[in-house]
Design a protein around this motif. Sequence first.
Motif, PDB file in Angstrom:
ATOM      1  N   UNK A  88      65.670 103.532  73.356  1.00 20.74           N
ATOM      2  CA  UNK A  88      65.238 103.473  71.958  1.00 20.74           C
ATOM      3  C   UNK A  88      64.467 104.716  71.534  1.00 20.74           C
ATOM      4  N   UNK A  89      64.068 105.521  72.511  1.00 22.51           N
ATOM      5  CA  UNK A  89      63.277 106.704  72.188  1.00 22.51           C
ATOM      6  C   UNK A  89      64.019 107.639  71.248  1.00 22.51           C
ATOM      7  N   UNK A  90      65.321 107.837  71.499  1.00 18.76           N
ATOM      8  CA  UNK A  90      66.076 108.782  70.683  1.00 18.76           C
ATOM      9  C   UNK A  90      66.134 108.327  69.229  1.00 18.76           C
ATOM     10  N   UNK A  91      66.371 107.022  69.035  1.00 17.61           N
ATOM     11  CA  UNK A  91      66.431 106.527  67.653  1.00 17.61           C
ATOM     12  C   UNK A  91      65.089 106.716  66.947  1.00 17.61           C
ATOM     13  N   UNK A  92      63.993 106.349  67.599  1.00 17.52           N
ATOM     14  CA  UNK A  92      62.694 106.442  66.943  1.00 17.52           C
ATOM     15  C   UNK A  92      62.275 107.896  66.741  1.00 17.52           C
ATOM     16  N   UNK A  93      62.688 108.787  67.630  1.00 15.71           N
ATOM     17  CA  UNK A  93      62.414 110.208  67.415  1.00 15.71           C
ATOM     18  C   UNK A  93      63.155 110.700  66.170  1.00 15.71           C
ATOM     19  N   UNK A  94      64.413 110.278  66.027  1.00 21.90           N
ATOM     20  CA  UNK A  94      65.173 110.603  64.819  1.00 21.90           C
ATOM     21  C   UNK A  94      64.540 109.940  63.594  1.00 21.90           C
ATOM     22  N   UNK A  95      64.043 108.696  63.763  1.00 20.28           N
ATOM     23  CA  UNK A  95      63.471 107.941  62.656  1.00 20.28           C
ATOM     24  C   UNK A  95      62.250 108.592  62.036  1.00 20.28           C
ATOM     25  N   UNK A  96      61.509 109.384  62.799  1.00 21.86           N
ATOM     26  CA  UNK A  96      60.327 110.069  62.259  1.00 21.86           C
ATOM     27  C   UNK A  96      60.729 110.946  61.084  1.00 21.86           C
ATOM     28  N   UNK A  97      61.724 111.822  61.309  1.00 28.40           N
ATOM     29  CA  UNK A  97      62.133 112.766  60.267  1.00 28.40           C
ATOM     30  C   UNK A  97      62.948 112.067  59.179  1.00 28.40           C
ATOM     31  N   UNK A  98      63.764 111.089  59.577  1.00 32.34           N
ATOM     32  CA  UNK A  98      64.561 110.360  58.594  1.00 32.34           C
ATOM     33  C   UNK A  98      63.660 109.596  57.631  1.00 32.34           C
TER      34      UNK A  98
END
Length: 354
Positions: free
Chosen positions: A143-153
């Motif tokens: 889930x780390x990759x999604x939440x890392x992307x979610x910061x900028x999104x």
Amino acid sequence: MDDKDFELPKVNNEEENATPEEKPLIEIPQEYYDKLEKEKKEKEAQAEIQAKKEEENQISTVKTNKIFIGAFVNAIIFIVLLYLMINKNKLFIIGLPIYIIVYSYIKVGMEEKESTAPMSTLMGGFIAAGLCFLGSVVLRDDLKEFFSYGIFASIAVAFIGVVISSMLTNMVANKEETKAVGTLGYLLFFVLLFAGPYFAYKYFPEPILKYVFNEKNAIVAESEEEYLVKTLKNRYGIDFNCDDPFQSLMDEDNTIIRRKTCTDKSGVEFEVQSTEYSSSRKEYIIKDNYVDARLLSKLKSDLAEEIKIVTNANSVSILMYPKEYCAFVANCVENSQYIRDYEKETNRDNQFNY
């Protein structure tokens, strides 16, 4: 003593008839009454100001509470829609502007010009970014990759959302004052809001897939050969010549494999293998041995010659990785871990993602 001889004292008629001494009247100046009236008005004004301040503070507190509650709800919905967009279906991206429009319309209907929708939308995006940052730190790896992307999104949603919400709020709350040209401008904005991304994806699909949908290695092609060439360029960052024709064969699972020879600019030849993954999306599993051909082959050859000299051996075989029945170092067929690794490595979805 005889009663006749007793006499009461005579009352002086003058004293009896005398009136009390009249005291002079004190005249109070008008300034005194003016001062009292002024003090009274000042007290009333101060009381009115105090009451107004308390009312404004109460209204401000209620408005602040509405903003924070709305922001937190928006943050959760933004994260859910982004997750569904990345992991389920890209069309969930349409849900973001639709939700913001519906939310803003409801809010402006309830609160009119004092609508808290724009600020709640902006803060909701930033709260979502904070929650995603926290998730990227504490949650498990998948889930780390999604939440890392979610910061900028989420930050992008915050800024785009506040523009959408502000325009809709202004359009609805001030509809009597909005002229025909202004209305046309608002409508044009909302048309471009949905049509713009569609045409952007149509003409620039790979950047949209990479930056909007977090598909870092997304390849969009019209043919298998175009997909193969783009994949190699994306994988190694250089151009390749793959003009040789495909050679088709079938493996033990009755899967058609197509192979061809490619070369880099320095003339190094290597083999590329293509297996169809999705015919409707024109996606393929591309495997190649370019690293072997470019780097390992010469290393193995030089090392084998040196070993021959040292050992006087007739032939030396150098393997950089296991060859048969031991596809993973220290894991062979007899090992249960080998079976699990083999299933993972030969899974079509995993191969395509790799």
